[in-house]
Design a protein around this motif. Structure first.
Motif, PDB file in Angstrom:
ATOM      1  N   THR A   1       0.855  -1.191   0.000  1.00 40.01           N
ATOM      2  CA  THR A   1       0.000   0.000   0.000  1.00 40.01           C
ATOM      3  C   THR A   1       0.889   1.238   0.000  1.00 40.01           C
ATOM      4  O   THR A   1       1.796   1.351   0.832  1.00 40.01           O
ATOM      5  CB  THR A   1      -0.928   0.031   1.222  1.00 40.01           C
ATOM      6  OG1 THR A   1      -1.750  -1.139   1.207  1.00 40.01           O
ATOM      7  CG2 THR A   1      -1.827   1.262   1.178  1.00 40.01           C
ATOM      8  N   VAL A   2       0.626   2.132  -0.931  1.00 40.28           N
ATOM      9  CA  VAL A   2       1.381   3.387  -1.033  1.00 40.28           C
ATOM     10  C   VAL A   2       0.406   4.517  -1.309  1.00 40.28           C
ATOM     11  O   VAL A   2      -0.784   4.286  -1.583  1.00 40.28           O
ATOM     12  CB  VAL A   2       2.448   3.331  -2.151  1.00 40.28           C
ATOM     13  CG1 VAL A   2       3.507   2.289  -1.838  1.00 40.28           C
ATOM     14  CG2 VAL A   2       1.799   3.048  -3.507  1.00 40.28           C
ATOM     15  N   PHE A   3       0.912   5.740  -1.232  1.00 39.49           N
ATOM     16  CA  PHE A   3       0.086   6.903  -1.567  1.00 39.49           C
ATOM     17  C   PHE A   3       0.410   7.345  -2.992  1.00 39.49           C
ATOM     18  O   PHE A   3       1.512   7.124  -3.521  1.00 39.49           O
ATOM     19  CB  PHE A   3       0.352   8.048  -0.593  1.00 39.49           C
ATOM     20  CG  PHE A   3      -0.197   7.788   0.774  1.00 39.49           C
ATOM     21  CD1 PHE A   3       0.619   7.302   1.790  1.00 39.49           C
ATOM     22  CD2 PHE A   3      -1.541   8.010   1.060  1.00 39.49           C
ATOM     23  CE1 PHE A   3       0.114   7.056   3.058  1.00 39.49           C
ATOM     24  CE2 PHE A   3      -2.057   7.758   2.319  1.00 39.49           C
ATOM     25  CZ  PHE A   3      -1.228   7.285   3.325  1.00 39.49           C
TER      26      PHE A   3
ATOM     27  N   SER B   1       6.939   6.405  -4.825  1.00 35.32           N
ATOM     28  CA  SER B   1       7.601   5.380  -5.639  1.00 35.32           C
ATOM     29  C   SER B   1       7.270   4.015  -5.057  1.00 35.32           C
ATOM     30  O   SER B   1       6.884   3.896  -3.879  1.00 35.32           O
ATOM     31  CB  SER B   1       9.110   5.610  -5.642  1.00 35.32           C
ATOM     32  OG  SER B   1       9.620   5.463  -4.330  1.00 35.32           O
ATOM     33  N   VAL B   2       7.401   2.997  -5.884  1.00 34.92           N
ATOM     34  CA  VAL B   2       7.094   1.643  -5.408  1.00 34.92           C
ATOM     35  C   VAL B   2       8.032   0.638  -6.064  1.00 34.92           C
ATOM     36  O   VAL B   2       8.482   0.840  -7.204  1.00 34.92           O
ATOM     37  CB  VAL B   2       5.627   1.276  -5.698  1.00 34.92           C
ATOM     38  CG1 VAL B   2       5.382   1.069  -7.190  1.00 34.92           C
ATOM     39  CG2 VAL B   2       5.202   0.045  -4.918  1.00 34.92           C
TER      40      VAL B   2
ATOM     41  N   GLY C   1       8.891  -0.426 -19.491  1.00 38.75           N
ATOM     42  CA  GLY C   1       7.615  -0.963 -19.918  1.00 38.75           C
ATOM     43  C   GLY C   1       6.597   0.146 -20.107  1.00 38.75           C
ATOM     44  O   GLY C   1       6.942   1.322 -20.173  1.00 38.75           O
ATOM     45  N   VAL C   2       5.343  -0.246 -20.144  1.00 38.85           N
ATOM     46  CA  VAL C   2       4.273   0.729 -20.342  1.00 38.85           C
ATOM     47  C   VAL C   2       3.987   1.487 -19.054  1.00 38.85           C
ATOM     48  O   VAL C   2       4.313   1.027 -17.958  1.00 38.85           O
ATOM     49  CB  VAL C   2       2.994   0.029 -20.850  1.00 38.85           C
ATOM     50  CG1 VAL C   2       3.252  -0.621 -22.190  1.00 38.85           C
ATOM     51  CG2 VAL C   2       2.496  -1.004 -19.851  1.00 38.85           C
ATOM     52  N   ASN C   3       3.400   2.679 -19.223  1.00 32.67           N
ATOM     53  CA  ASN C   3       2.923   3.476 -18.089  1.00 32.67           C
ATOM     54  C   ASN C   3       3.991   3.798 -17.053  1.00 32.67           C
ATOM     55  O   ASN C   3       3.696   3.895 -15.862  1.00 32.67           O
ATOM     56  CB  ASN C   3       1.746   2.776 -17.395  1.00 32.67           C
ATOM     57  CG  ASN C   3       0.533   2.672 -18.299  1.00 32.67           C
ATOM     58  OD1 ASN C   3       0.359   3.474 -19.213  1.00 32.67           O
ATOM     59  ND2 ASN C   3      -0.289   1.671 -18.067  1.00 32.67           N
ATOM     60  N   GLY C   4       5.237   3.947 -17.469  1.00 32.56           N
ATOM     61  CA  GLY C   4       6.292   4.383 -16.560  1.00 32.56           C
ATOM     62  C   GLY C   4       6.908   3.296 -15.702  1.00 32.56           C
ATOM     63  O   GLY C   4       7.729   3.586 -14.826  1.00 32.56           O
ATOM     64  N   PHE C   5       6.528   2.055 -15.934  1.00 35.16           N
ATOM     65  CA  PHE C   5       7.121   0.955 -15.181  1.00 35.16           C
ATOM     66  C   PHE C   5       8.469   0.558 -15.774  1.00 35.16           C
ATOM     67  O   PHE C   5       8.680   0.636 -16.972  1.00 35.16           O
ATOM     68  CB  PHE C   5       6.193  -0.257 -15.185  1.00 35.16           C
ATOM     69  CG  PHE C   5       5.010  -0.118 -14.281  1.00 35.16           C
ATOM     70  CD1 PHE C   5       3.787   0.304 -14.779  1.00 35.16           C
ATOM     71  CD2 PHE C   5       5.120  -0.404 -12.925  1.00 35.16           C
ATOM     72  CE1 PHE C   5       2.689   0.450 -13.941  1.00 35.16           C
ATOM     73  CE2 PHE C   5       4.034  -0.273 -12.085  1.00 35.16           C
ATOM     74  CZ  PHE C   5       2.812   0.158 -12.593  1.00 35.16           C
ATOM     75  N   GLU C   6       9.368   0.136 -14.900  1.00 32.53           N
ATOM     76  CA  GLU C   6      10.619  -0.455 -15.335  1.00 32.53           C
ATOM     77  C   GLU C   6      10.968  -1.601 -14.393  1.00 32.53           C
ATOM     78  O   GLU C   6      10.438  -1.708 -13.282  1.00 32.53           O
ATOM     79  CB  GLU C   6      11.761   0.569 -15.361  1.00 32.53           C
ATOM     80  CG  GLU C   6      12.209   1.063 -14.002  1.00 32.53           C
ATOM     81  CD  GLU C   6      13.461   1.935 -14.089  1.00 32.53           C
ATOM     82  OE1 GLU C   6      13.671   2.619 -15.103  1.00 32.53           O
ATOM     83  OE2 GLU C   6      14.230   1.909 -13.103  1.00 32.53           O
TER      84      GLU C   6
ATOM     85  N   HIS D   1      12.918  -7.215 -10.094  1.00 29.25           N
ATOM     86  CA  HIS D   1      12.004  -6.340  -9.357  1.00 29.25           C
ATOM     87  C   HIS D   1      11.410  -5.275 -10.271  1.00 29.25           C
ATOM     88  O   HIS D   1      12.106  -4.724 -11.132  1.00 29.25           O
ATOM     89  CB  HIS D   1      12.719  -5.661  -8.191  1.00 29.25           C
ATOM     90  CG  HIS D   1      13.320  -6.622  -7.207  1.00 29.25           C
ATOM     91  ND1 HIS D   1      12.773  -7.874  -6.942  1.00 29.25           N
ATOM     92  CD2 HIS D   1      14.425  -6.524  -6.419  1.00 29.25           C
ATOM     93  CE1 HIS D   1      13.507  -8.496  -6.045  1.00 29.25           C
ATOM     94  NE2 HIS D   1      14.518  -7.703  -5.711  1.00 29.25           N
ATOM     95  N   LEU D   2      10.154  -4.959 -10.033  1.00 33.63           N
ATOM     96  CA  LEU D   2       9.421  -3.961 -10.807  1.00 33.63           C
ATOM     97  C   LEU D   2       9.376  -2.650 -10.031  1.00 33.63           C
ATOM     98  O   LEU D   2       9.140  -2.661  -8.821  1.00 33.63           O
ATOM     99  CB  LEU D   2       7.999  -4.465 -11.072  1.00 33.63           C
ATOM    100  CG  LEU D   2       7.077  -3.568 -11.892  1.00 33.63           C
ATOM    101  CD1 LEU D   2       7.518  -3.551 -13.357  1.00 33.63           C
ATOM    102  CD2 LEU D   2       5.629  -4.060 -11.787  1.00 33.63           C
ATOM    103  N   ARG D   3       9.557  -1.541 -10.744  1.00 34.87           N
ATOM    104  CA  ARG D   3       9.590  -0.242 -10.061  1.00 34.87           C
ATOM    105  C   ARG D   3       8.781   0.780 -10.837  1.00 34.87           C
ATOM    106  O   ARG D   3       8.628   0.683 -12.055  1.00 34.87           O
ATOM    107  CB  ARG D   3      11.032   0.280  -9.952  1.00 34.87           C
ATOM    108  CG  ARG D   3      11.977  -0.620  -9.196  1.00 34.87           C
ATOM    109  CD  ARG D   3      13.299   0.075  -8.960  1.00 34.87           C
ATOM    110  NE  ARG D   3      14.022   0.320 -10.193  1.00 34.87           N
ATOM    111  CZ  ARG D   3      15.185  -0.252 -10.494  1.00 34.87           C
ATOM    112  NH1 ARG D   3      15.727  -1.124  -9.656  1.00 34.87           N
ATOM    113  NH2 ARG D   3      15.813   0.050 -11.612  1.00 34.87           N
ATOM    114  N   LYS D   4       8.283   1.760 -10.067  1.00 34.23           N
ATOM    115  CA  LYS D   4       7.690   2.935 -10.703  1.00 34.23           C
ATOM    116  C   LYS D   4       7.995   4.119  -9.807  1.00 34.23           C
ATOM    117  O   LYS D   4       7.852   4.040  -8.583  1.00 34.23           O
ATOM    118  CB  LYS D   4       6.185   2.768 -10.892  1.00 34.23           C
ATOM    119  CG  LYS D   4       5.576   3.931 -11.689  1.00 34.23           C
ATOM    120  CD  LYS D   4       4.159   3.637 -12.143  1.00 34.23           C
ATOM    121  CE  LYS D   4       3.624   4.808 -12.981  1.00 34.23           C
ATOM    122  NZ  LYS D   4       2.256   4.570 -13.506  1.00 34.23           N
ATOM    123  N   ALA D   5       8.396   5.209 -10.411  1.00 31.22           N
ATOM    124  CA  ALA D   5       8.865   6.378  -9.653  1.00 31.22           C
ATOM    125  C   ALA D   5       7.726   7.136  -8.983  1.00 31.22           C
ATOM    126  O   ALA D   5       7.899   7.678  -7.893  1.00 31.22           O
ATOM    127  CB  ALA D   5       9.636   7.300 -10.585  1.00 31.22           C
ATOM    128  N   SER D   6       6.561   7.182  -9.625  1.00 27.53           N
ATOM    129  CA  SER D   6       5.454   7.962  -9.092  1.00 27.53           C
ATOM    130  C   SER D   6       4.146   7.277  -9.487  1.00 27.53           C
ATOM    131  O   SER D   6       3.752   7.321 -10.646  1.00 27.53           O
ATOM    132  CB  SER D   6       5.506   9.392  -9.643  1.00 27.53           C
ATOM    133  OG  SER D   6       4.405  10.151  -9.180  1.00 27.53           O
TER     134      SER D   6
END
Lengths: 113, 115
Positions: free
Chosen positions: A12-14, A18-19, A59-64, A75-80
């Motif tokens: 769970t994040v806001f 980042s996640v 990847g799509v939608n800002g995922f890497e 591991h999958l990451r997204k900055a925002s």
């Protein structure tokens, strides 16, 4: 035997945070790693993949995601993150030449406003 | 967005009844997969086809499961005599094969409930 482990069942994040969603695998040979997203009531949607080359893939939608052979991780990451990123994320390993995938049990990402 | 079409979206059957679901793969994709996703998010590979030929399949549970991908017709998965344990989301996926064989495009699934 190949296995895929996603250590976090729920994250769970806001919104705007980042996640990182973790994925570890076990397999000794050449593998194909990918991430899929499943929104509630829908099928899986491909996000990104790694087979060889640059260990960081976009990847799509800002995922890497970043492949690490030493850690056996992808591991999958997204900055925002955005509220629409709330979904279940599956890591998958493919081997051989049949396209058959082995999936982890998924990580449910909840993005709070 | 994936263009794999699965019908029906929901299927409710009594124990012992036949359950049949269909899949139209994305145009130009010669490889088709069927997976079963249970409520615990465990995926079970069932079968895959290249064109009309079976590539791999699990031991289809005492032969209660059958699948085919005829030319010029939708692919199908049929359970001859449904059991409560068959309740799950059945996902069809297709791929281009070759170097892209491990990138699967999924349909929305058929959710089977066996009462």
């Amino acid at each position: 035997t190949q296995t895929v482990s996603q250590s976090d069942a729920h994250v769970t994040v806001f919104e705007g945070d980042s996640v990182e969603l973790r994925c570890n695998y076990s397999y000794g040979g050449s593998i194909y790693l990918s991430w899929y997203i499943q929104h509630h009531g829908h099928g899986l949607q491909f996000l990104l993949k790694y087979y060889s080359g640059n260990p960081v893939v976009q990847g799509v939608n800002g995922f890497e995601a970043e492949f690490s052979k030493s850690d056996s991780s992808f591991h999958l990451r997204k900055a925002s993150v955005h509220w629409s990123d709330s979904a279940v994320y599956f890591c998958a390993v493919g081997t051989g030449n049949t396209g058959k995938l082995i999936f982890g049990l998924g990580t449910t990402l909840q993005v709070q406003p | 967005n994936s263009k794999v079409i699965q019908t029906p979206r929901y299927l409710v059957k009594g124990q012992g009844q036949k359950a049949k679901m269909r899949c139209i793969p994305e145009k130009g994709h010669p490889v088709v997969f069927w997976y079963q996703q249970n409520k615990n998010n465990e995926f079970k590979f069932l079968i895959n086809f290249q064109n009309q030929e079976v590539l791999q399949q699990i031991d289809m549970t005492e032969k209660r499961f059958s699948a085919e991908c005829p030319s010029n017709s939708p692919c199908s998965l049929e359970i001859q005599s449904s059991e409560a344990g068959d309740s799950a989301l059945y996902l069809c996926a297709s791929s281009l094969g070759g170097v892209s064989q491990n990138t699967l495009y999924f349909g929305a699934g058929t959710r089977l409930s066996v009462l």
